[in-house]
Design a protein around this motif. Structure first.
Motif, PDB file in Angstrom:
ATOM      1  N   LEU A 130      -3.388   2.074 -11.034  1.00 29.76           N
ATOM      2  CA  LEU A 130      -2.643   2.418 -12.235  1.00 29.76           C
ATOM      3  C   LEU A 130      -2.568   3.923 -12.439  1.00 29.76           C
ATOM      4  O   LEU A 130      -1.646   4.436 -13.068  1.00 29.76           O
ATOM      5  N   ARG A 131      -3.583   4.621 -11.932  1.00 29.69           N
ATOM      6  CA  ARG A 131      -3.685   6.084 -12.054  1.00 29.69           C
ATOM      7  C   ARG A 131      -3.733   6.526 -13.518  1.00 29.69           C
ATOM      8  O   ARG A 131      -2.999   7.407 -13.959  1.00 29.69           O
ATOM      9  N   ILE A 132      -4.599   5.883 -14.266  1.00 25.95           N
ATOM     10  CA  ILE A 132      -4.818   6.259 -15.658  1.00 25.95           C
ATOM     11  C   ILE A 132      -6.320   6.403 -15.881  1.00 25.95           C
ATOM     12  O   ILE A 132      -7.134   5.830 -15.142  1.00 25.95           O
ATOM     13  N   PRO A 133      -6.744   7.178 -16.875  1.00 30.38           N
ATOM     14  CA  PRO A 133      -8.178   7.365 -17.141  1.00 30.38           C
ATOM     15  C   PRO A 133      -8.893   6.051 -17.406  1.00 30.38           C
ATOM     16  O   PRO A 133      -8.337   5.144 -18.032  1.00 30.38           O
ATOM     17  N   GLY A 134     -10.130   5.964 -16.919  1.00 30.38           N
ATOM     18  CA  GLY A 134     -10.961   4.790 -17.153  1.00 30.38           C
ATOM     19  C   GLY A 134     -10.804   3.686 -16.137  1.00 30.38           C
ATOM     20  O   GLY A 134     -11.537   2.693 -16.170  1.00 30.38           O
ATOM     21  N   GLU A 135      -9.876   3.846 -15.208  1.00 29.45           N
ATOM     22  CA  GLU A 135      -9.585   2.764 -14.272  1.00 29.45           C
ATOM     23  C   GLU A 135     -10.773   2.439 -13.373  1.00 29.45           C
ATOM     24  O   GLU A 135     -10.977   1.273 -13.011  1.00 29.45           O
ATOM     25  N   ASP A 136     -11.559   3.453 -13.017  1.00 34.43           N
ATOM     26  CA  ASP A 136     -12.685   3.240 -12.106  1.00 34.43           C
ATOM     27  C   ASP A 136     -14.037   3.282 -12.812  1.00 34.43           C
ATOM     28  O   ASP A 136     -15.086   3.370 -12.157  1.00 34.43           O
ATOM     29  N   ASP A 137     -14.024   3.218 -14.137  1.00 37.40           N
ATOM     30  CA  ASP A 137     -15.259   3.437 -14.891  1.00 37.40           C
ATOM     31  C   ASP A 137     -15.906   2.166 -15.422  1.00 37.40           C
ATOM     32  O   ASP A 137     -17.066   2.187 -15.826  1.00 37.40           O
ATOM     33  N   PHE A 138     -15.166   1.057 -15.438  1.00 34.94           N
ATOM     34  CA  PHE A 138     -15.691  -0.142 -16.097  1.00 34.94           C
ATOM     35  C   PHE A 138     -15.487  -1.390 -15.245  1.00 34.94           C
ATOM     36  O   PHE A 138     -14.535  -1.489 -14.470  1.00 34.94           O
TER      37      PHE A 138
ATOM     38  N   ILE B  83       0.965  -4.017 -10.210  1.00 30.23           N
ATOM     39  CA  ILE B  83       2.141  -3.134 -10.234  1.00 30.23           C
ATOM     40  C   ILE B  83       2.803  -2.993  -8.873  1.00 30.23           C
ATOM     41  O   ILE B  83       3.916  -2.506  -8.791  1.00 30.23           O
ATOM     42  N   SER B  84       2.165  -3.392  -7.819  1.00 27.88           N
ATOM     43  CA  SER B  84       2.750  -3.451  -6.471  1.00 27.88           C
ATOM     44  C   SER B  84       1.618  -3.340  -5.460  1.00 27.88           C
ATOM     45  O   SER B  84       0.449  -3.147  -5.828  1.00 27.88           O
ATOM     46  N   GLN B  85       1.978  -3.465  -4.205  1.00 29.48           N
ATOM     47  CA  GLN B  85       0.981  -3.401  -3.130  1.00 29.48           C
ATOM     48  C   GLN B  85       1.523  -2.570  -1.969  1.00 29.48           C
ATOM     49  O   GLN B  85       2.713  -2.283  -1.888  1.00 29.48           O
ATOM     50  N   GLU B  86       0.617  -2.225  -1.079  1.00 23.54           N
ATOM     51  CA  GLU B  86       0.972  -1.542   0.159  1.00 23.54           C
ATOM     52  C   GLU B  86       0.103  -2.100   1.282  1.00 23.54           C
ATOM     53  O   GLU B  86      -0.940  -2.721   1.025  1.00 23.54           O
ATOM     54  N   PRO B  87       0.504  -1.919   2.529  1.00 19.11           N
ATOM     55  CA  PRO B  87      -0.339  -2.385   3.647  1.00 19.11           C
ATOM     56  C   PRO B  87      -1.680  -1.652   3.679  1.00 19.11           C
ATOM     57  O   PRO B  87      -1.760  -0.459   3.367  1.00 19.11           O
ATOM     58  N   ASP B  88      -2.705  -2.370   4.055  1.00 23.88           N
ATOM     59  CA  ASP B  88      -4.027  -1.783   4.265  1.00 23.88           C
ATOM     60  C   ASP B  88      -4.161  -1.449   5.750  1.00 23.88           C
ATOM     61  O   ASP B  88      -4.205  -2.352   6.583  1.00 23.88           O
ATOM     62  N   VAL B  89      -4.208  -0.164   6.075  1.00 26.95           N
ATOM     63  CA  VAL B  89      -4.279   0.256   7.482  1.00 26.95           C
ATOM     64  C   VAL B  89      -5.670   0.773   7.842  1.00 26.95           C
ATOM     65  O   VAL B  89      -5.854   1.387   8.893  1.00 26.95           O
ATOM     66  N   SER B  90      -6.649   0.495   6.981  1.00 27.96           N
ATOM     67  CA  SER B  90      -8.007   1.001   7.234  1.00 27.96           C
ATOM     68  C   SER B  90      -8.648   0.354   8.460  1.00 27.96           C
ATOM     69  O   SER B  90      -9.627   0.875   8.995  1.00 27.96           O
ATOM     70  N   TRP B  91      -8.096  -0.769   8.926  1.00 23.43           N
ATOM     71  CA  TRP B  91      -8.660  -1.468  10.089  1.00 23.43           C
ATOM     72  C   TRP B  91      -8.310  -0.786  11.407  1.00 23.43           C
ATOM     73  O   TRP B  91      -8.921  -1.071  12.444  1.00 23.43           O
ATOM     74  N   LEU B  92      -7.336   0.114  11.379  1.00 21.05           N
ATOM     75  CA  LEU B  92      -6.927   0.803  12.600  1.00 21.05           C
ATOM     76  C   LEU B  92      -8.000   1.796  13.040  1.00 21.05           C
ATOM     77  O   LEU B  92      -8.580   2.510  12.217  1.00 21.05           O
TER      78      LEU B  92
END
Length: 557
Positions: free
Chosen positions: A346-354, A487-496
């Motif tokens: 979401l890129r808004i404050p508090g998103e990673d805090d709770f 709000i949407s998704q993207e491919p996860d390429v962390s496995w490469l």
């Protein structure tokens, strides 16, 4: 003699052709329609003297048709134009103007012709027959209308819809299903979750309403399934192992299953590596069971396996089993169909805090793999797509007291299927539009609510929708104990692996040749949501067909 190609046969083209021909230059006049004369030949009268429009062009048409230096080609399409030193080489496709060379213009076929498309000569103001006479002033003879029906053109895989509906009308239900499977290996699935652009394009709407094309697809698929269950129809025989090349497919979603289906029918040995314990990718993990029963996914997956496909579950490709390992194991080509499962922030404050904030893909996956725990009392879903609607409706089914959807645009701009939005509202989901999340609120490490802004719609953005503009001073808060961003998704390429060498876009999707599905590494192909981001099931199937054909061409050469 110099030669010139002129595309189009309007008054400007005819005038230019005559001028060039009089100077000794040979002219090819190319017209894609069955009639020459362009727009002017279609009009009744022209301003200011109200003379018949054909009077303005008839002499020019006659002169061009009979000039020795002009060759007029109707029902002709320019397929390619390539420069060669000081000239061009054109490839032109000509349609037949008669049913056959024995046609004597008796008119009897037109009298009984049952197919009645819209008349292209008068811009669809009336109907004609498929075989008909076009503009008499262009001196054309009988020809067959070969335009693709609007429904087939709109379908990403171009199923012969007209044919299978005709077979259903004749009660040949299995024959209709065979026609569907020529282009779509997952008819039962698509019969339930397809967004059916074919119905949006259906010409029948000009009279009453669109034909229920998708429901008919579901009907014939369910008819076959019922015959299997009653023991009246035997399943496909298991295909013997092939001796052709091995192909690795990463992901058992609709794109991967389609690639496997097509390659197995071509004689290759496809093996699907799926990280989940179930087939279908997003079909199983993210679409609720009330929309897509799991036995439908299993049956259609099993049919692809019987063609000669091996599926290995609980087997992620990554650090322990890499792309290079697959190559060393003898797989001559690799298809990447990993989907787009990584939710955007979401890129808004508090998103990673709770605690109490859970991405919709993670949430739906947990539920669809068996976790039916009530997630909270008051749930807020942020987004307007199908994943947001599914998350909200699932939350109600799990016993949540109140479920809200917050969407930053209006209902008209929601990308979710309209019938799914209607169903969510009927079930009790509270829809709130023109709302922009501003801050996540929490206490003692847990989410307690969300602060929002009201908005209004401004100018169009890159997506073609009006951009939401915050209204200053309109802040308000909503209490909740669970927030589900969708709000949407993207491919996860962390496995490469590091140094994989594949070209990745700024959206973390794979860059490919869209005509073949091939990446910048020749033996690796990709398609579906892994390339486009979140899209429809039928578009993923279309991407699978393209990649399968590309793989076949690569291995054949």
């Amino acid at each position: 003699m110099d030669k010139v190609l002129i595309i189009g046969t309007g008054i400007a083209s005819l005038t230019a052709a005559m001028d060039l021909a009089e100077k000794g230059i040979y002219v090819y006049l190319l017209e894609k329609e069955a009639f020459a004369g362009g727009l002017l030949s279609k009009l009744n009268t022209v301003f200011p003297d109200d003379d018949p429009s054909i009077c303005k062009i008839a002499d020019l048409l006659f002169s061009a048709r009979n000039h020795p230096n002009i060759e007029l080609m109707t029902l002709a399409k320019l397929k390619s134009l390539k420069p060669e030193e000081t000239k061009f080489k054109a490839k032109i496709h000509l349609e037949s103007k008669r049913t056959n060379d024995d046609c004597n213009l008796c008119d009897r076929c037109a009298e009984v012709c049952p197919a009645k498309p819209f008349n292209t000569f008068n811009e669809g103001l009336s109907l004609r027959t498929a075989i008909d006479t076009s503009n008499p002033y262009s001196e054309e003879v009988y020809y067959i209308e070969k335009e693709t029906p609007a429904c087939i053109e709109a379908c990403p895989v171009h199923i012969d819809i007209r044919k299978y509906i005709g077979l259903i009308a004749s009660r040949d239900y299995l024959g209709a299903l065979n026609v569907i499977r020529e282009k779509n290996p997952l008819p039962g699935i698509c019969g339930r979750v397809c967004n059916h652009p074919c119905e949006t394009a259906c010409n029948r709407k000009k009279y009453d309403e669109a034909i229920s094309i998708d429901a008919l697809k579901r009907f014939v698929s369910d008819y076959e399934l019922a015959l299997y269950r009653e023991g009246k129809l035997s399943p496909l025989p298991i295909k013997a192992p092939s001796t052709k090349e091995k192909v690795a497919i990463i992901g058992a979603g609709p794109a991967g299953l389609t690639v496997a289906h097509d390659l197995a029918k071509m004689g290759y040995r496809p093996t699907i590596f799926e990280r989940a314990p179930v087939p279908g990718g997003m079909l199983w993990l993210c679409i609720p069971e009330y929309r897509l029963p799991r036995d439908i996914i299993q049956v259609e997956t099993e049919q692809i396996e019987r063609l000669g496909t091996e599926i290995i579950y609980n087997h992620p490709i990554g650090s322990e089993h890499s792309l290079d390992d697959l190559r060393r194991e003898g797989f001559k080509a690799i298809f990447i169909g990993v989907g787009a499962h990584k939710g955007l922030k979401l890129r808004i404050p508090g998103e990673d805090d709770f605690k109490g904030l859970l991405d919709c893909i993670i949430y739906l996956t947990r539920v669809n793999l068996g976790d039916k725990t009530k997630p909270g009392k008051k749930v807020i879903v942020i987004g307007g797509g199908n994943s947001a609607i599914d998350s909200a409706r699932v939350s109600l089914r799990l016993g949540c007291d109140e479920v809200y959807i917050l969407y930053r645009r209006s209902r008209l701009e929601m990308p979710a299927n309209s019938w799914e939005v209607d169903a969510a509202e009927d079930e009790g989901v509270n829809l709130h539009f023109l709302i922009i999340p501003e801050k996540i609120i929490g206490e003692n490490g847990r989410v307690t609510g969300i602060r929002c802004l009201k908005s209004k719609l401004g100018k169009l953005d890159a997506s073609g929708r009006r951009q939401p503009v915050p209204i200053p001073g309109s802040e308000f808060e909503i209490e909740c104990d669970l927030i589900i961003p969708a709000i949407s998704q993207e491919p996860d390429v962390s496995w490469l692996a590091a140094g994989h060498g594949l070209e990745i876009s700024k959206w973390n999707s794979f860059n490919i040749n869209t005509r073949t599905g091939q990446t910048n590494i020749p033996h690796i192909f990709a398609g579906g949501d892994a390339v486009t981001g979140p899209q429809t099931v039928i578009k993923a199937i279309a991407a699978g067909h393209i990649a399968a054909e590309g793989i076949d061409k690569y291995l054949s050469n």
